[in-house]
Motif scaffolding. Structure first.
Motif, PDB file in Angstrom:
ATOM      1  N   SER A  54      -3.158  -3.417   2.909  1.00 44.74           N
ATOM      2  CA  SER A  54      -3.500  -3.740   1.523  1.00 44.74           C
ATOM      3  C   SER A  54      -4.918  -3.307   1.184  1.00 44.74           C
ATOM      4  O   SER A  54      -5.885  -3.948   1.584  1.00 44.74           O
ATOM      5  N   PHE A  94      -0.159   5.383  -6.734  1.00 44.77           N
ATOM      6  CA  PHE A  94       0.464   4.077  -6.533  1.00 44.77           C
ATOM      7  C   PHE A  94       1.256   3.693  -7.775  1.00 44.77           C
ATOM      8  O   PHE A  94       0.782   3.865  -8.900  1.00 44.77           O
ATOM      9  N   THR A  97       3.932  -2.570  -9.232  1.00 40.26           N
ATOM     10  CA  THR A  97       5.138  -3.374  -9.005  1.00 40.26           C
ATOM     11  C   THR A  97       5.084  -4.722  -9.711  1.00 40.26           C
ATOM     12  O   THR A  97       6.120  -5.293 -10.031  1.00 40.26           O
ATOM     13  N   THR A 120      -0.290  -0.407   0.305  1.00 37.54           N
ATOM     14  CA  THR A 120      -0.328  -1.040  -1.017  1.00 37.54           C
ATOM     15  C   THR A 120      -1.748  -1.030  -1.565  1.00 37.54           C
ATOM     16  O   THR A 120      -2.717  -0.831  -0.821  1.00 37.54           O
ATOM     17  N   SER A 146       2.329  -0.110  -4.945  1.00 36.00           N
ATOM     18  CA  SER A 146       2.699   0.468  -3.657  1.00 36.00           C
ATOM     19  C   SER A 146       2.569   1.976  -3.728  1.00 36.00           C
ATOM     20  O   SER A 146       2.810   2.578  -4.783  1.00 36.00           O
TER      21      SER A 146
END
Length: 151
Positions: A54, A94, A97, A120, A146
């Protein structure tokens, strides 16, 4: 992707872009944010955008001087793209989401900074109600995304 310092970002859906500086931890253990309200920062103690884990980018929503780098972050929607250009010349793309708001007292550190499977990126700013006495916002806006592709 292997580790490479992120140098800039672009969120086309909200017409927001800028350079990135490295940030770490304050003496009290809290995460640093850039001193300049128009500057975004990458949390360098975590993965670089595109690496497994992350990655986190942080910035201010505003200041008494005006709108901050992430003033319109709350308008990002699932499916939008966040592009991060890295020092190795590659751009990590990315796909958003989710967008959530959390009370600062209930901020999910592990969800934002901990591994969530794959590569992510979370983008964080302040939001919600402004507490005039404390001179800070009561909540944080977190955009979850993501890795979608690399160019």
């Amino acid at each position: 992707m292997t580790r490479s310092t992120p140098v800039s970002f672009n969120i086309a859906s909200i017409q927001t872009s800028g350079s990135l500086i490295a940030v770490g931890l304050n003496d009290d253990g809290s995460v640093q944010v850039p001193a300049d309200y128009k500057q975004a920062g990458w949390y360098q103690k975590g993965p670089a955008p595109g690496e497994q884990g992350s990655a986190v980018i942080l910035g201010h929503v505003d200041s008494y001087k005006g709108e901050g780098i992430f003033f319109t972050l709350k308008k990002v929607k699932p499916g939008d793209l966040i592009d991060v250009t890295r020092a190795d010349g590659k751009t990590a793309h990315f796909k958003v989401t989710d967008v959530r708001m959390y009370k600062k007292s209930e901020f999910p550190d592990q969800l934002v900074f901990g591994p969530r499977g794959g590569a992510t990126l979370q983008v964080v700013t302040c939001g919600g109600n402004f507490d005039k006495a404390a001179k800070s916002y009561e909540s944080n806006v977190v955009v979850f995304s993501s890795l979608d592709s690399v160019t």
